[in-house]
Design an enzyme around this catalytic site. Structure first.
Site: not given
Ligand code: NAP
Length: 307
Positions: A131, A134-135
């Site tokens: 992701c 997300c990261d």
């Protein structure tokens, strides 16, 4: 005998739980293998309406669950291992116990596909990710690698150039599956280097609990080399979580539920919500909307039957 079982506790499942609980149907929500779904893996969500400053993904999904529980929804841990939808009531085996229900809402989502490299699983959360949203933030000024040749890989590679010093996009063929516009965008991005006919053989270094490099092989020349990497993003698609329903409701070639309009599946009384059917939008807000639709359909279905 339950009126409704909801499989999945992401945005879709939780919204279906809020609506069915508020309609007094006392839903049982099966949390699944990834409780909270994709939102529980994200950080700041900036595009969910109603939160001008953004909202933390896990907080958002937990609030939805709390809201559903306030109306009487019950949540259980575990996941569906077997289902018999051939006649009503529907029967589901959740871990070791069988449950019966008049209606079923499948909101079990789709899980990221992994490469199955020897060290991949050990490094998830330590440099290996599925992701970018997300990261990506963690790889400011670092070396990033993205694997895949579809729209997700292009999108993630482009997005990650906001953070990384460089992004290497690795694809196993020389033809991309992605749409032309997405490929062009990646090609025109000076921070992206595109490697084709190349596969990843492993990612290191599990001993340090940190991604330090990836071992690559060029399939045409057979050359093998190791490349330094800090963030390793796998973007090779998702697998819909429908295995207990194979042969019971209509699924497409990739295993996604085929919609029969609204939230209906090919089996009366079984409804779909969220990414388990949606391969196009896959957003928190569309999943929530789909959960609402499935709940309303289940409610009307039961009402028509006099329950
Ligand atoms: P996808 O289209 O299925 O592409 C997956 C890619 O990963 C393919 O290039 C595939 O290679 C590669 N791959 C699969 N297994 C692999 C393995 N074991 N090792 C190495 N490579 C592997 O998946 P996606 O990119 O996630 O897209 C899914 C759907 O969402 C598509 O319909 C896409 O158009 C849509 N989407 C749209 C947007 C957008 O429009 N903004 C953004 C994201 C996704 P091969 O090509 O060799 O099979």
């Amino acid at each position: 005998m339950l009126d409704v079982i909801i499989i999945g506790s992401g945005c879709a499942g939780n919204t279906a739980a809020i609506y069915t609980a508020r309609a007094n149907l006392k839903p049982l929500v099966v949390a699944g293998k990834e409780p909270g779904g994709q939102l529980s893996l994200t950080t700041l969500v900036e595009n969910f309406p109603g939160f001008p400053e953004g909202v933390d993904g896990p907080v958002l999904v937990e609030s939805m669950k709390q809201q559903a529980m306030n109306f009487g929804a019950e949540y259980i841990h575990g996941h569906v291992v077997e289902a018999d939808l051939s006649e009503r009531p529907f029967k589901l085996r959740i871990d070791h116990e069988w449950f019966e229900t008049r209606t079923l809402i499948i909101a079990s989502g789709a899980s990221a596909r992994w490469l199955n490299l020897p060290n991949e699983q050990r490094l998830i959360g330590h440099g290996v990710s599925s992701c970018a949203t997300c990261d990506g933030f963690f790889y400011r000024g670092r070396k990033i690698m993205v694997i895949g040749g579809g729209d997700s890989a292009m999108e993630e590679a482009n997005f990650l150039t906001r953070f990384g010093e460089s992004v290497t996009l690795v694809h196993r063929r020389d033809q991309y599956r992605a749409s032309k516009i997405m490929i062009e965008r990646a090609r025109n991005n000076p921070k992206i280097r595109m490697l084709t006919n190349t596969v990843v053989e492993d990612v290191y270094d599990a001993a340090q609990h940190l991604v330090t490099s990836a071992k690559l092989r060029n399939l045409q020349t057979n050359e093998v080399w190791e490349e330094p990497v800090d963030g390793f993003f796998v973007a090779i698609g998702h697998i819909p979580n429908t295995s207990p329903f194979i042969g019971q409701i209509e699924l497409d070639a990739d295993g996604y539920i085929v919609s029969k309009g609204g939230a209906r599946t090919s089996r009366k009384g079984v409804f779909h919500a969220g990414d388990v059917q949606d391969r196009t939008y896959r957003q928190a807000i569309t999943a929530a909307g789909a959960g609402c639709m499935a709940a309303i359909e289940a409610e009307r279905f039961l009402e028509a039957e006099g329950h």
